[in-house]
Write a protein that holds these residues in place. Structure first.
Motif, short mmCIF file in Angstrom:
data_model
loop_
_atom_site.label_atom_id
_atom_site.label_comp_id
_atom_site.label_asym_id
_atom_site.label_seq_id
_atom_site.Cartn_x
_atom_site.Cartn_y
_atom_site.Cartn_z
N ASP A 20 0.81 -1.15 -0.02
CA ASP A 20 -0.02 -0.11 0.11
C ASP A 20 0.81 1.16 0.16
OD1 ASP A 20 -2.60 -1.64 0.26
OD2 ASP A 20 -1.99 -1.68 2.47
N ARG A 22 1.03 5.55 -0.41
CA ARG A 22 0.57 6.64 -0.21
C ARG A 22 1.61 7.67 -0.60
NH1 ARG A 22 -3.97 7.93 -1.31
NH2 ARG A 22 -3.76 9.90 0.02
N ARG A 24 2.24 11.57 0.34
CA ARG A 24 1.91 12.35 1.09
C ARG A 24 1.65 13.79 0.39
NH1 ARG A 24 5.70 13.53 5.81
NH2 ARG A 24 4.58 11.68 6.79
N VAL A 26 -0.60 14.36 -2.00
CA VAL A 26 -1.30 13.70 -3.33
C VAL A 26 -2.79 13.04 -3.08
CG1 VAL A 26 -1.20 12.28 -5.41
CG2 VAL A 26 1.01 13.29 -4.44
N ARG A 28 -6.38 11.41 -2.92
CA ARG A 28 -6.69 10.05 -3.24
C ARG A 28 -7.15 10.07 -4.83
NH1 ARG A 28 -6.68 6.16 -0.02
NH2 ARG A 28 -6.49 6.32 2.29
N TYR A 29 -7.55 10.96 -5.35
CA TYR A 29 -7.92 11.05 -6.84
C TYR A 29 -6.95 10.53 -7.68
CZ TYR A 29 -9.38 13.21 -11.14
OH TYR A 29 -10.05 13.45 -12.53
N PHE A 30 -5.62 10.84 -7.30
CA PHE A 30 -4.49 10.47 -8.30
C PHE A 30 -4.06 8.92 -7.62
CE2 PHE A 30 -4.10 14.89 -8.33
CZ PHE A 30 -4.40 14.95 -9.69
N ASP A 31 -4.86 8.00 -6.84
CA ASP A 31 -4.38 6.89 -6.64
C ASP A 31 -4.27 5.66 -7.73
OD1 ASP A 31 -4.40 7.26 -3.88
OD2 ASP A 31 -6.01 6.21 -3.44
N GLY A 32 -5.01 5.96 -9.01
CA GLY A 32 -4.85 5.14 -9.92
C GLY A 32 -3.44 5.20 -10.95
N THR A 34 -0.74 6.57 -9.25
CA THR A 34 0.16 6.16 -8.36
C THR A 34 0.34 4.76 -8.49
OG1 THR A 34 -0.23 7.92 -6.91
CG2 THR A 34 1.09 6.08 -6.14
N ARG A 35 -0.82 4.03 -8.46
CA ARG A 35 -0.87 2.53 -8.55
C ARG A 35 0.14 1.94 -10.11
NH1 ARG A 35 -6.04 1.77 -8.76
NH2 ARG A 35 -6.14 2.01 -6.40
N SER A 38 3.68 2.69 -9.84
CA SER A 38 4.62 1.80 -8.79
C SER A 38 4.47 0.46 -9.42
CB SER A 38 3.45 1.71 -7.73
OG SER A 38 3.56 3.10 -6.86
#
Length: 51
Positions: A20, A22, A24, A26, A28-32, A34-35, A38
């Motif tokens: 997981d 995260r 700092r 950024v 959560r809208y950008f989680d896709g 970031t995923r 990564s």
């Protein structure tokens, strides 16, 4: 937090790594994004280690 699992697969093993991440500051809208970045980075690292 990272999780590693190793399972038998035919004559070898299947290794699954989950982490997981995260970033700092950024949202959560950008989680896709970031995923995806990564996953690409870690895939290259693992491929390099296995080569």
């Amino acid at each position: 937090m990272g999780r590693l699992s190793v399972e038998p697969a035919g004559a070898g093993s299947r290794v699954t790594w989950r982490e997981d991440i995260r970033v700092r500051g950024v949202p959560r809208y950008f989680d896709g994004l970031t995923r995806a970045s990564s996953r690409a980075l870690f895939s290259r690292v693992i491929d390099g280690l296995l080569a």
